[in-house]
Design a protein around this motif. Structure first.
Motif, PDB file in Angstrom:
ATOM      1  N   ILE A   1       0.836  -1.202   0.000  1.00 14.09           N
ATOM      2  CA  ILE A   1       0.000   0.000   0.000  1.00 14.09           C
ATOM      3  C   ILE A   1       0.872   1.254   0.000  1.00 14.09           C
ATOM      4  CG2 ILE A   1      -1.586   1.373   1.418  1.00 14.09           C
ATOM      5  CD1 ILE A   1      -2.862  -1.353   2.240  1.00 14.09           C
ATOM      6  N   ALA A   2       1.888   1.271   0.861  1.00 13.24           N
ATOM      7  CA  ALA A   2       2.785   2.435   0.921  1.00 13.24           C
ATOM      8  C   ALA A   2       3.447   2.667  -0.436  1.00 13.24           C
ATOM      9  CB  ALA A   2       3.834   2.234   2.009  1.00 13.24           C
ATOM     10  N   ALA A   3       3.926   1.606  -1.057  1.00 10.33           N
ATOM     11  CA  ALA A   3       4.568   1.743  -2.369  1.00 10.33           C
ATOM     12  C   ALA A   3       3.575   2.233  -3.416  1.00 10.33           C
ATOM     13  CB  ALA A   3       5.163   0.396  -2.800  1.00 10.33           C
ATOM     14  N   TYR A   4       2.354   1.769  -3.331  1.00 11.09           N
ATOM     15  CA  TYR A   4       1.324   2.139  -4.309  1.00 11.09           C
ATOM     16  C   TYR A   4       0.959   3.614  -4.224  1.00 11.09           C
ATOM     17  CZ  TYR A   4      -3.150   1.953  -6.845  1.00 11.09           C
ATOM     18  OH  TYR A   4      -4.184   2.179  -7.713  1.00 11.09           O
ATOM     19  N   VAL A   5       0.813   4.136  -3.003  1.00  6.50           N
ATOM     20  CA  VAL A   5       0.369   5.527  -2.852  1.00  6.50           C
ATOM     21  C   VAL A   5       1.532   6.505  -2.744  1.00  6.50           C
ATOM     22  CG1 VAL A   5      -1.770   4.773  -1.760  1.00  6.50           C
ATOM     23  CG2 VAL A   5       0.133   5.504  -0.312  1.00  6.50           C
ATOM     24  N   GLY A   6       2.763   5.995  -2.604  1.00  7.69           N
ATOM     25  CA  GLY A   6       3.924   6.870  -2.601  1.00  7.69           C
ATOM     26  C   GLY A   6       4.339   7.403  -1.246  1.00  7.69           C
TER      27      GLY A   6
ATOM     28  N   GLU B   1       6.261   6.417   2.676  1.00  5.14           N
ATOM     29  CA  GLU B   1       7.252   5.481   3.216  1.00  5.14           C
ATOM     30  C   GLU B   1       6.583   4.375   4.026  1.00  5.14           C
ATOM     31  OE1 GLU B   1      11.057   5.327   6.269  1.00  5.14           O
ATOM     32  OE2 GLU B   1      10.544   7.246   5.335  1.00  5.14           O
ATOM     33  N   LYS B   2       5.512   4.727   4.740  1.00  2.00           N
ATOM     34  CA  LYS B   2       4.857   3.773   5.632  1.00  2.00           C
ATOM     35  C   LYS B   2       3.347   3.768   5.407  1.00  2.00           C
ATOM     36  CE  LYS B   2       8.517   2.726   8.247  1.00  2.00           C
ATOM     37  NZ  LYS B   2       9.063   1.363   8.371  1.00  2.00           N
ATOM     38  N   ALA B   3       2.739   2.649   5.734  1.00  2.00           N
ATOM     39  CA  ALA B   3       1.279   2.519   5.824  1.00  2.00           C
ATOM     40  C   ALA B   3       0.996   1.629   7.016  1.00  2.00           C
ATOM     41  CB  ALA B   3       0.704   1.910   4.553  1.00  2.00           C
ATOM     42  N   VAL B   4      -0.138   1.845   7.644  1.00  2.51           N
ATOM     43  CA  VAL B   4      -0.553   1.019   8.772  1.00  2.51           C
ATOM     44  C   VAL B   4      -1.920   0.437   8.452  1.00  2.51           C
ATOM     45  CG1 VAL B   4      -1.054   0.933  11.235  1.00  2.51           C
ATOM     46  CG2 VAL B   4       0.709   2.492  10.389  1.00  2.51           C
ATOM     47  N   CYS B   5      -2.005  -0.889   8.377  1.00  2.00           N
ATOM     48  CA  CYS B   5      -3.287  -1.546   8.113  1.00  2.00           C
ATOM     49  C   CYS B   5      -4.053  -1.717   9.420  1.00  2.00           C
ATOM     50  CB  CYS B   5      -3.065  -2.902   7.444  1.00  2.00           C
ATOM     51  SG  CYS B   5      -2.626  -2.780   5.704  1.00  2.00           S
ATOM     52  N   LEU B   6      -5.326  -1.339   9.382  1.00  2.00           N
ATOM     53  CA  LEU B   6      -6.179  -1.364  10.565  1.00  2.00           C
ATOM     54  C   LEU B   6      -7.509  -2.033  10.217  1.00  2.00           C
ATOM     55  CD1 LEU B   6      -5.307   2.283  11.538  1.00  2.00           C
ATOM     56  CD2 LEU B   6      -4.590   0.255  12.809  1.00  2.00           C
ATOM     57  N   ASN B   7      -8.436  -2.040  11.177  1.00  2.00           N
ATOM     58  CA  ASN B   7      -9.681  -2.762  10.929  1.00  2.00           C
ATOM     59  C   ASN B   7     -10.759  -1.923  10.256  1.00  2.00           C
ATOM     60  OD1 ASN B   7     -10.595  -1.150  13.016  1.00  2.00           O
ATOM     61  ND2 ASN B   7     -11.055  -2.824  14.424  1.00  2.00           N
ATOM     62  N   SER B   8     -10.497  -0.641  10.013  1.00  2.00           N
ATOM     63  CA  SER B   8     -11.471   0.210   9.322  1.00  2.00           C
ATOM     64  C   SER B   8     -10.840   1.551   8.992  1.00  2.00           C
ATOM     65  CB  SER B   8     -12.719   0.445  10.188  1.00  2.00           C
ATOM     66  OG  SER B   8     -12.403   1.261  11.313  1.00  2.00           O
ATOM     67  N   ALA B   9     -11.478   2.271   8.089  1.00  2.00           N
ATOM     68  CA  ALA B   9     -11.039   3.642   7.798  1.00  2.00           C
ATOM     69  C   ALA B   9     -11.344   4.558   8.974  1.00  2.00           C
ATOM     70  CB  ALA B   9     -11.722   4.158   6.539  1.00  2.00           C
ATOM     71  N   THR B  10     -12.402   4.252   9.710  1.00  2.00           N
ATOM     72  CA  THR B  10     -12.735   5.060  10.879  1.00  2.00           C
ATOM     73  C   THR B  10     -11.607   4.985  11.905  1.00  2.00           C
ATOM     74  OG1 THR B  10     -15.031   4.416  10.501  1.00  2.00           O
ATOM     75  CG2 THR B  10     -14.547   5.560  12.556  1.00  2.00           C
ATOM     76  N   ALA B  11     -11.109   3.764  12.142  1.00  3.44           N
ATOM     77  CA  ALA B  11      -9.969   3.593  13.049  1.00  3.44           C
ATOM     78  C   ALA B  11      -8.751   4.320  12.503  1.00  3.44           C
ATOM     79  CB  ALA B  11      -9.670   2.111  13.241  1.00  3.44           C
ATOM     80  N   ALA B  12      -8.571   4.272  11.180  1.00  2.00           N
ATOM     81  CA  ALA B  12      -7.419   4.945  10.570  1.00  2.00           C
ATOM     82  C   ALA B  12      -7.486   6.449  10.783  1.00  2.00           C
ATOM     83  CB  ALA B  12      -7.353   4.616   9.080  1.00  2.00           C
ATOM     84  N   GLU B  13      -8.668   7.048  10.561  1.00  3.90           N
ATOM     85  CA  GLU B  13      -8.786   8.495  10.781  1.00  3.90           C
ATOM     86  C   GLU B  13      -8.601   8.831  12.252  1.00  3.90           C
ATOM     87  OE1 GLU B  13     -12.005  12.136  10.517  1.00  3.90           O
ATOM     88  OE2 GLU B  13     -12.135  10.581   8.976  1.00  3.90           O
TER      89      GLU B  13
ATOM     90  N   GLY C   1     -11.706  -3.488   6.900  1.00  4.38           N
ATOM     91  CA  GLY C   1     -10.324  -3.034   6.990  1.00  4.38           C
ATOM     92  C   GLY C   1     -10.144  -1.626   6.486  1.00  4.38           C
ATOM     93  N   GLY C   2      -8.953  -1.117   6.706  1.00  2.00           N
ATOM     94  CA  GLY C   2      -8.592   0.219   6.248  1.00  2.00           C
ATOM     95  C   GLY C   2      -7.108   0.424   6.453  1.00  2.00           C
ATOM     96  N   ALA C   3      -6.634   1.599   6.097  1.00  2.00           N
ATOM     97  CA  ALA C   3      -5.213   1.901   6.273  1.00  2.00           C
ATOM     98  C   ALA C   3      -5.018   3.381   6.519  1.00  2.00           C
ATOM     99  CB  ALA C   3      -4.405   1.461   5.051  1.00  2.00           C
ATOM    100  N   ALA C   4      -4.032   3.694   7.333  1.00  2.00           N
ATOM    101  CA  ALA C   4      -3.598   5.073   7.575  1.00  2.00           C
ATOM    102  C   ALA C   4      -2.247   5.275   6.910  1.00  2.00           C
ATOM    103  CB  ALA C   4      -3.494   5.345   9.074  1.00  2.00           C
TER     104      ALA C   4
END
Length: 406
Positions: free
Chosen positions: A42-47, A49-61, A211-214
């Motif tokens: 995901i990090a490589a795709y969006v450009g 350095e890091k991404a954190v996978c979580l259980n929802s976008a709500t948790a990510a925000e 799921g989601g990601a920050a």
């Protein structure tokens, strides 16, 4: 012949099913190697350095806001025209939500009004990429830079204090739940805002079931590795070691550094996501084909619709929202009912938050957001997903034309 259309089913193949079975057989069904690999992809795709996978976008925000140290006494500006998660994450951290209207001819925030709402207590603005169309982040950054002089850095944790001080202005915290894969000015969503949250819910273009990601852009003076570790603590009870680290020989002992939260992604979900990543370019291309077919028909019918693709941006094509010229709420409801009689479920994205009971209780009134209401009262969302055949799309368009003429 009448068809039975589904509004937004997940696009799951035998490859995803096999990947889940493999994860189940591996013994790693909670956060493990598949989750870590998906974060890297995901990090490589969006450009970033890091991404954190979580259980929802709500948790990510929410984690994004906590990484900024936002809490009680702070204000977060959110468009009135969105889903509740855009605002509830701010409420979860104890901040006060301040709604701004959207534009008269667009679902993007009213940037001028947004700027006027920024005060010394404002710590973040939350642009929402509705339908997968990225907001104009240049304008968003103009807004927060124009108010840099009144920004008062704060933060209710060490990480947040450091991040707020490093930014030196109101943070741009994108709700990119719809816009994974979208671009503006050739830059992928995820690299447009300071912080972004993606949704991988079952109805999204890209799914991990739940799921989601920050993600976040580089911030001068902030170590991405340390920030990533803070998200790991936030998402797993403040535990100093995750299951992977504890699984190492003699690695049983851990500490609880803070009494944090539980919102990690599982390897079962990540297994789905890893297959979806391989398929995603094709899924986005198919969505574009369907949208272009819809656009041609809607233009002929005189029906307004969002612009998903233009010189400035490329949408992820998540939702196909139309507006029926001259229609009010009653007529719109009648159209949706008639489409259902043809076996075609339609939806409305969105009923503005000031119309919802929870936000009425907080004192909000839709009369203060006239553009949001005007967009809502004649909006109809047509089915848009990659399980639709060309024949399905033709049938939807044919029936929509009949209903509009009735």
């Amino acid at each position: 012949m009448e068809r039975k259309i589904i509004f937004s089913p997940p696009d799951i193949t035998e490859d995803e099913i096999d990947a889940v079975a493999e994860a189940l057989r591996s013994g790693w069904i909670t956060t493990g190697p598949r989750t870590k690999e998906l974060e890297k992809e995901i990090a490589a795709y969006v450009g970033t350095e890091k991404a954190v996978c979580l259980n929802s976008a709500t948790a990510a925000e929410e984690c994004n806001l906590r990484a900024l140290g936002i809490g009680e006494g702070d204000e977060v500006i959110v468009p009135a025209y969105t889903y509740t998660a855009s605002a509830s994450a701010a409420i979860h951290v104890g901040a006060k939500v301040v709604f701004c209207d959207v534009q008269k001819d667009s679902l993007e925030p009213d940037y001028e009004q947004m700027e006027g709402l920024i005060g010394p207590k404002t710590k973040a603005v939350v642009p929402v990429d509705i339908a997968g169309i990225p907001c104009d982040y240049k304008k968003v950054y103009d807004v927060v830079e124009n108010k840099r002089g009144i920004f008062v850095p704060g933060g209710n944790n060490d990480t947040g204090r450091a991040v707020q001080k490093a930014l030196g202005r109101v943070a741009v915290v994108a709700d990119a739940a719809h816009s994974f894969g979208a671009e503006r000015g050739g830059v992928k969503c995820g690299s447009l805002a300071d912080f972004s949250s993606f949704s991988f819910h079952a109805v999204k273009n890209f799914t991990t079931a739940e799921g989601g990601a920050a993600v976040w852009k580089d911030i001068d003076g902030i170590d991405n590795g340390e920030l990533y570790r803070f998200y790991q603590l936030l998402s797993l009870h403040g535990q100093s070691k995750d299951a992977l680290a504890k699984d190492k020989l003699g690695g049983w002992e851990y500490d609880i550094l803070e009494p944090f939260y539980k919102c990690n992604m599982t390897d079962v979900c990540a297994a789905i996501g890893l297959v979806q990543m391989k398929r995603y370019a094709g899924l986005l291309a198919r969505r574009r084909e369907i949208i272009e077919k819809y656009d041609k028909v809607m233009d002929g019918l005189g029906v307004e619709h969002l612009t998903h693709y233009c010189a400035d941006y490329t949408s992820s094509g998540h939702l196909y929202i139309t507006r029926i010229p001259g229609a009010g709420d009653e007529r719109r409801r009648e159209l949706i009912t008639k489409m259902a009689e043809f076996g075609i479920p339609c939806n409305v994205h969105y009923k503005p938050l000031p119309m919802m009971s929870a936000y009425k209780k907080l004192g909000f009134d839709i009369k203060d957001y006239p553009n949001a209401y005007a967009h809502y009262e004649n909006a109809v969302t047509l089915p848009l997903h990659t399980k639709l055949t060309d024949e399905d799309v033709d049938y939807i368009c044919e029936c929509f034309g009949k209903v509009l003429a009735s």
